[in-house]
Design an enzyme around this catalytic site. Structure first.
Site, PDB file in Angstrom:
ATOM      1  CB  CYS A 117      39.412 103.319  66.061  1.00 43.52           C
ATOM      2  SG  CYS A 117      40.370 104.548  65.178  1.00 43.52           S
ATOM      3  CG  HIS A 257      39.956 104.331  70.210  1.00 42.43           C
ATOM      4  ND1 HIS A 257      41.176 103.904  69.739  1.00 42.43           N
ATOM      5  CD2 HIS A 257      39.501 105.245  69.309  1.00 42.43           C
ATOM      6  CE1 HIS A 257      41.445 104.530  68.608  1.00 42.43           C
ATOM      7  NE2 HIS A 257      40.448 105.349  68.331  1.00 42.43           N
ATOM      8  CG  ASN A 287      43.460 107.392  67.053  1.00 41.29           C
ATOM      9  OD1 ASN A 287      43.692 106.189  67.163  1.00 41.29           O
ATOM     10  ND2 ASN A 287      42.303 107.859  66.625  1.00 41.29           N
TER      11      ASN A 287
HETATM   12  O1  UT7 Z   1      39.622 107.232  66.212  1.00 41.11           O
HETATM   13  C1  UT7 Z   1      38.594 107.264  65.304  1.00 41.11           C
HETATM   14  C2  UT7 Z   1      37.516 108.188  65.692  1.00 41.11           C
HETATM   15  N1  UT7 Z   1      37.963 109.551  65.608  1.00 41.11           N
HETATM   16  C3  UT7 Z   1      37.637 110.401  66.556  1.00 41.11           C
HETATM   17  O2  UT7 Z   1      37.012 110.024  67.499  1.00 41.11           O
HETATM   18  C4  UT7 Z   1      38.027 111.854  66.361  1.00 41.11           C
HETATM   19  C5  UT7 Z   1      36.856 112.758  66.654  1.00 41.11           C
HETATM   20  N2  UT7 Z   1      37.107 114.174  66.414  1.00 41.11           N
HETATM   21  C6  UT7 Z   1      37.976 114.911  67.133  1.00 41.11           C
HETATM   22  O3  UT7 Z   1      38.696 114.408  67.967  1.00 41.11           O
HETATM   23  C7  UT7 Z   1      37.963 116.411  66.952  1.00 41.11           C
HETATM   24  O4  UT7 Z   1      36.857 116.778  66.167  1.00 41.11           O
HETATM   25  C8  UT7 Z   1      39.255 117.000  66.315  1.00 41.11           C
HETATM   26  C9  UT7 Z   1      40.404 116.902  67.289  1.00 41.11           C
HETATM   27  C10 UT7 Z   1      39.563 116.242  65.029  1.00 41.11           C
HETATM   28  C11 UT7 Z   1      39.037 118.477  65.990  1.00 41.11           C
HETATM   29  O5  UT7 Z   1      38.666 119.185  67.172  1.00 41.11           O
HETATM   30  P1  UT7 Z   1      37.379 120.136  67.166  1.00 41.11           P
HETATM   31  O6  UT7 Z   1      37.302 120.746  68.502  1.00 41.11           O
HETATM   32  O7  UT7 Z   1      36.205 119.338  66.705  1.00 41.11           O
HETATM   33  O8  UT7 Z   1      37.782 121.237  66.121  1.00 41.11           O
HETATM   34  P2  UT7 Z   1      37.022 121.681  64.772  1.00 41.11           P
HETATM   35  O9  UT7 Z   1      37.224 120.663  63.704  1.00 41.11           O
HETATM   36  O10 UT7 Z   1      35.635 122.100  65.110  1.00 41.11           O
HETATM   37  O11 UT7 Z   1      37.843 122.977  64.410  1.00 41.11           O
HETATM   38  C12 UT7 Z   1      37.809 124.165  65.243  1.00 41.11           C
HETATM   39  C13 UT7 Z   1      38.724 125.197  64.614  1.00 41.11           C
HETATM   40  C14 UT7 Z   1      38.480 125.412  63.113  1.00 41.11           C
HETATM   41  O12 UT7 Z   1      38.700 126.785  62.834  1.00 41.11           O
HETATM   42  P3  UT7 Z   1      37.471 127.806  62.685  1.00 41.11           P
HETATM   43  O13 UT7 Z   1      36.631 127.262  61.573  1.00 41.11           O
HETATM   44  O14 UT7 Z   1      36.774 127.786  64.013  1.00 41.11           O
HETATM   45  O15 UT7 Z   1      38.145 129.089  62.371  1.00 41.11           O
HETATM   46  C15 UT7 Z   1      39.559 124.600  62.477  1.00 41.11           C
HETATM   47  O16 UT7 Z   1      39.909 125.077  61.203  1.00 41.11           O
HETATM   48  O17 UT7 Z   1      40.078 124.772  64.725  1.00 41.11           O
HETATM   49  C16 UT7 Z   1      40.698 124.766  63.436  1.00 41.11           C
HETATM   50  N3  UT7 Z   1      41.668 123.671  63.398  1.00 41.11           N
HETATM   51  C17 UT7 Z   1      42.918 123.806  63.856  1.00 41.11           C
HETATM   52  N4  UT7 Z   1      43.589 124.835  64.429  1.00 41.11           N
HETATM   53  C18 UT7 Z   1      44.853 124.623  64.809  1.00 41.11           C
HETATM   54  C19 UT7 Z   1      41.497 122.412  62.940  1.00 41.11           C
HETATM   55  N5  UT7 Z   1      42.631 121.706  63.091  1.00 41.11           N
HETATM   56  C20 UT7 Z   1      43.527 122.546  63.656  1.00 41.11           C
HETATM   57  C21 UT7 Z   1      44.863 122.396  64.075  1.00 41.11           C
HETATM   58  N6  UT7 Z   1      45.491 123.444  64.643  1.00 41.11           N
HETATM   59  N7  UT7 Z   1      45.546 121.243  63.937  1.00 41.11           N
END
Ligand code: UT7
Length: 330
Positions: A117, A257, A287
């Site tokens: 990225c 970004h 993204n």
């Molecule tokens: O561009 C390159 C660099 N990349 C980035 O900068 C991305 C950085 N990361 C992020 O933007 C975020 O971590 C994400 C958007 C990928 C995820 O958001 P988050 O707030 O960190 O969510 P999480 O991974 O902690 O997941 C929270 C919950 C989980 O469920 P439990 O374990 O709390 O029951 C996930 O299983 O949300 C669940 N979950 C979803 N639910 C609905 C994960 N993906 C989804 C989804 N829809 N698509």
């Protein structure tokens, strides 16, 4: 002797026609519009379908031709074409070489630049060095990615985030002190365990097993990457301000970004930059990896004025990250 700086003198962009909305994703994986919008800021993203065109080069060529037509540029005057991408058409053969030929840049040399990225950000630094040294006069930097080619559309943790798109910027010498002013760029290879694609490279060439185990799709440990991204992108943006004695009101635009709206907000807050001065299009494109920064310039071009202070900031796989301070030249 007058100092030569590297200024952006034209931009172009392209996103494919097919729009993949959050609602459509609800029918593909266990997710919902509310979750995606509140956690990422994304409402829809574009996907390059086979019926429209194939490969990252298709997007890059469209973005470059948009710039060439708008600027009425003779492509034979271009000295160098760099395609910043994490999804080249194929390994080995340079995607940029094909793009240069297709756009008629027959006097140019061309190569790809890969820093996930941060590819476009690092590309800006590379291009500026060529221009500042006086070695080349017209360099085309294209940020392009067909992320859909490495996405598993049954994995809700990645398929909701990324989209396809490309943007292009022409860099030329400037003697008014405009263009790239300063940079702060970093990399930390320990980050590759948290974001990347295991299969298809020299460590894990394609095998039946690697395909069956879904190793040719992007993986991301979202939470960990999020923490690194928030702290490093904000720190890099703050650092470039300090290095150049910029206070919040000096920054006309933050060009961040587009990985997650929450990361963008945190960076803007740390810089003290009001949200009205933060470029954002993540809601429409998701993204697009190397495409995010030039697509922002493409979308906001009409609002930019000569002399505006732009602070670019990015974070990506590798890990790679950093910031660049640039004065807009037109
Ligand atoms: O561009 C390159 C660099 N990349 C980035 O900068 C991305 C950085 N990361 C992020 O933007 C975020 O971590 C994400 C958007 C990928 C995820 O958001 P988050 O707030 O960190 O969510 P999480 O991974 O902690 O997941 C929270 C919950 C989980 O469920 P439990 O374990 O709390 O029951 C996930 O299983 O949300 C669940 N979950 C979803 N639910 C609905 C994960 N993906 C989804 C989804 N829809 N698509």
């Amino acid at each position: 002797m007058t100092k030569i700086t590297a200024a952006i003198t034209a931009v172009g962009g392209y996103v494919p026609q097919f729009v993949l909305t959050n609602k459509m994703l609800e029918d593909m994986v266990d997710t919902n519009d509310e979750w995606i919008t509140s956690r990422t800021g994304i409402k829809e993203r574009r996907v390059l379908k086979k019926e429209e065109g194939e490969g990252t080069s298709y997007l890059a060529i469209k973005a470059a031709n948009d710039l060439i037509e708008k600027r009425n540029l003779d492509p034979t005057e271009i000295d160098l074409v760099i395609v910043a991408t994490a999804t080249p058409d194929s390994t080995v053969a340079s995607t940029a070489a094909f793009v240069a030929s297709e756009i008629g840049a027959k006097n140019a040399f061309a190569y790809d630049l890969l820093a996930a990225c941060s590819s476009f950000l690092f590309g800006m630094s590379t291009v500026a060095s060529y221009i500042e040294s006086g070695r080349y006069k017209k360099v085309l930097l294209i940020g392009a990615d067909k992320m859909s080619s490495i996405l598993d559309y049954t994995d809700r943790t990645t398929c909701i985030i990324f989209g396809d798109g490309a943007g292009a910027a022409l860099f030329e010498p400037n003697t008014e002190g405009l263009g790239l002013q300063d940079e702060y760029l970093r990399a930390d290879g320990s980050g590759r365990q948290f974001l990347g694609m295991e299969g298809g490279g020299s460590i894990m060439p394609a095998t039946v097993e690697s395909v069956n185990n879904k190793k040719h799709y992007i993986f991301q440990e979202g939470k960990t990457v999020f923490k690194f991204a928030v702290s490093n992108m904000a720190q890099a943006a703050e650092r470039i301000m300090e290095q150049n004695n910029l206070i919040s009101s000096d920054v006309t635009w933050l060009v961040p970004h587009q990985a997650n709206k929450r990361i963008i907000d945190a960076t803007a807050n740390r810089m003290g930059v009001d949200h009205s001065r933060v470029m954002m299009n993540i809601q429409r494109y998701g993204n697009t990896t190397s495409g995010t920064l030039p697509l922002l310039l493409y979308d906001y071009e009409k609002q930019l004025k000569k002399g505006d202070n732009l602070v670019f900031a990015a974070f990506g796989g590798g890990f790679t990250w950093g910031s660049i301070y640039l004065k807009w030249a037109y």
